[in-house]
Scaffold this motif. Structure first.
Motif, PDB file in Angstrom:
ATOM      1  N   LYS A 188      -5.263  -2.773   4.738  1.00  0.00           N
ATOM      2  CA  LYS A 188      -4.834  -2.645   3.662  1.00  0.00           C
ATOM      3  C   LYS A 188      -2.955  -2.802   3.950  1.00  0.00           C
ATOM      4  N   ASP A 189      -2.867  -3.125   4.039  1.00  0.00           N
ATOM      5  CA  ASP A 189      -1.266  -3.184   4.247  1.00  0.00           C
ATOM      6  C   ASP A 189      -0.895  -3.621   2.832  1.00  0.00           C
ATOM      7  N   ASN A 190      -1.895  -4.845   2.045  1.00  0.00           N
ATOM      8  CA  ASN A 190      -0.866  -4.452   0.617  1.00  0.00           C
ATOM      9  C   ASN A 190      -2.646  -4.365  -0.782  1.00  0.00           C
ATOM     10  N   THR A 238       0.481  -1.069   0.059  1.00  0.00           N
ATOM     11  CA  THR A 238      -0.013   0.176   0.018  1.00  0.00           C
ATOM     12  C   THR A 238       0.960   0.727  -0.038  1.00  0.00           C
ATOM     13  N   VAL A 239       1.891   1.364   0.783  1.00  0.00           N
ATOM     14  CA  VAL A 239       3.189   2.269   0.568  1.00  0.00           C
ATOM     15  C   VAL A 239       4.106   3.148  -0.503  1.00  0.00           C
ATOM     16  N   ASP A 240       3.724   1.830  -1.685  1.00  0.00           N
ATOM     17  CA  ASP A 240       3.845   1.827  -2.785  1.00  0.00           C
ATOM     18  C   ASP A 240       2.766   1.918  -4.028  1.00  0.00           C
ATOM     19  N   ALA A 241       1.760   2.304  -3.407  1.00  0.00           N
ATOM     20  CA  ALA A 241       0.748   1.606  -4.345  1.00  0.00           C
ATOM     21  C   ALA A 241       0.189   3.442  -5.138  1.00  0.00           C
ATOM     22  N   VAL A 242       0.651   5.344  -4.676  1.00  0.00           N
ATOM     23  CA  VAL A 242       0.837   5.617  -4.773  1.00  0.00           C
ATOM     24  C   VAL A 242       0.292   5.780  -6.135  1.00  0.00           C
ATOM     25  N   GLY A 243      -0.629   6.433  -7.421  1.00  0.00           N
ATOM     26  CA  GLY A 243      -0.809   6.910  -9.097  1.00  0.00           C
ATOM     27  C   GLY A 243      -1.159   5.411  -9.388  1.00  0.00           C
ATOM     28  N   GLN A 244      -1.303   4.104  -8.935  1.00  0.00           N
ATOM     29  CA  GLN A 244      -1.554   3.042  -9.076  1.00  0.00           C
ATOM     30  C   GLN A 244      -3.623   2.726  -8.961  1.00  0.00           C
ATOM     31  N   ASP A 298     -13.422  -2.746  -4.912  1.00  0.00           N
ATOM     32  CA  ASP A 298     -13.993  -1.392  -4.363  1.00  0.00           C
ATOM     33  C   ASP A 298     -13.416  -2.006  -2.749  1.00  0.00           C
ATOM     34  N   ILE A 299     -12.755  -1.100  -1.971  1.00  0.00           N
ATOM     35  CA  ILE A 299     -12.587  -1.734  -0.536  1.00  0.00           C
ATOM     36  C   ILE A 299     -13.689  -1.019   0.551  1.00  0.00           C
ATOM     37  N   THR A 300     -13.868  -1.930   1.273  1.00  0.00           N
ATOM     38  CA  THR A 300     -15.017  -1.489   2.154  1.00  0.00           C
ATOM     39  C   THR A 300     -14.903  -1.132   3.299  1.00  0.00           C
ATOM     40  N   GLU A 303      -2.578  10.466   0.077  1.00  0.00           N
ATOM     41  CA  GLU A 303      -3.448  11.327   1.342  1.00  0.00           C
ATOM     42  C   GLU A 303      -4.406  10.319   1.161  1.00  0.00           C
ATOM     43  N   ASP A 304      -3.952   9.286   0.924  1.00  0.00           N
ATOM     44  CA  ASP A 304      -5.550   7.728   1.035  1.00  0.00           C
ATOM     45  C   ASP A 304      -4.367   7.003   1.921  1.00  0.00           C
ATOM     46  N   ILE A 305      -3.348   7.420   1.727  1.00  0.00           N
ATOM     47  CA  ILE A 305      -2.034   5.876   1.927  1.00  0.00           C
ATOM     48  C   ILE A 305      -2.622   5.412   3.457  1.00  0.00           C
TER      49      ILE A 305
END
Length: 339
Positions: A50-52, A6-12, A17-19, A40-42
């Motif tokens: 959601k670690d991944n 998740t910490v590497d997911a910016v721009g992905q 959906d995430i509940t 800011e979503d991280i």
């Protein structure tokens, strides 16, 4: 689809959906499929456990859950339906009109026998109001193989699993029998009951004929309504097996085709259904006069969508045909007469 931290997911781009669940407050979608992850979503995603994340990476031959739900909706949906927004891979079917819900139960079973696919519905022949949620479908995994969806399409074929049929108001004639009513020894209480029940569907009462317990007079009354253009005839009184109860015999001898005399529905065992060409004739037992919900309430809606019932249709009501006669009646939102 691929998994990344998740910490590497910016721009992905999220591919599901995430509940978010806040006990006692909220459960619903926090992030929508297709959302582009921002810095800011991280912290929010991490707080949701959601670690991944799974982000989009196209795989040949695999279909995303949202697209799978749309596919299932397209092959299964019949007429007079509306649909919810897709959330968490699920789409709801919603009644677009007041009417009678029709479910192809056999095809539904075949569809649900395919791995990774589900569809849930209300009962067949359920009366629904516009806006009622009547079904929901989704694929189980995040991605499903195209071959599963093609199998579903083959199973469903030209059938439509879910439809809502509109009620078609009819011209109704009431034939009331009984010496006690004919000779004015008692006041008829059955006519107002029938008027109230068919009036709920905007049917027109074109007349009521009160007859003595005379087979020939009853036959003549039925024929008068046929000639007058009645589209449904309701016969009340004289429906038991007493020797002077001649209404069933009169119906059978008036030229109508008998479907059944007797039903596996309680209240309503002494029910009769026949057809004079395309005109249904119902022999309505006395229970309909003093029970809130009976065989009459079960069968009438099906006749008002122009369904021609047969003996097997009536026999099928035995499983579930026992009314619990609850102090507060919630029919049709109960287990009574659901097939």
């Amino acid at each position: 689809m691929k998994q990344i931290k998740t910490v590497d997911a910016v721009g992905q781009v999220l591919c599901h959906d995430i509940t978010q669940i806040l006990p006692g407050q909220f459960k619903g979608r926090k992030f929508k499929k297709g959302h582009v992850v921002k810095e800011e979503d991280i912290p929010v995603l991490l707080s949701l456990g959601k670690d991944n994340l799974y982000v989009w990476e196209a795989v040949e031959g695999m279909i995303h859950e949202n697209d799978g739900a749309i596919f299932l909706k397209d092959i299964a949906a019949g007429e007079n339906l509306e649909f919810s927004e897709i959330k968490e891979g699920k789409i709801d079917f919603i009644a677009g009109i007041d009417g009678l819900l029709k479910i192809d139960v056999d095809t539904l079973l075949k569809l649900n026998s395919i791995d990774d696919i589900m569809m849930a519905t209300l009962h067949n022949n359920f009366e629904v109001k516009k806006g009622t949620k009547v079904a929901g479908t989704r694929v189980i995994p995040l991605l499903i193989g195209e071959e599963k969806l093609e199998e579903a399409k083959k199973v469903v074929g030209e059938n439509k699993i879910v439809s809502v049929l509109p009620f078609k108001p009819k011209k109704v004639g009431i034939v009331t029998t009984g010496n006690e009513i004919y000779h004015k020894r008692i006041v008829d209480k059955f006519g107002p009951v029938i008027e109230g029940k068919v009036g709920k569907y905007n049917c027109e009462i074109i007349g009521q004929i009160i007859c003595p317990d005379d087979k020939e007079v009853i036959k003549e009354a039925i024929q008068k309504f046929i000639n007058k253009g009645a589209e449904l005839i309701c016969c009340t009184g004289g429906m038991s097996v007493d020797p002077d109860d001649v209404t069933p015999t009169a119906i059978k001898e008036c030229g109508a085709e008998l479907v059944t005399y007797g039903s596996p529905i309680l209240p309503g065992a002494m029910f009769l259904l026949a057809y004079y060409n395309e005109v249904p004739i119902m022999g309505i037992p006395g229970c309909a006069m003093y029970n809130k919900t009976t065989v009459f309430d079960v069968i009438l809606p099906r006749l008002l969508v122009n369904e021609r019932l047969n003996k097997a249709d009536i026999a099928a009501y035995g499983h579930g045909g026992l009314c619990m006669q609850c102090d507060t009646c919630t029919y049709p939102a109960c287990n009574f007469a659901k097939i």
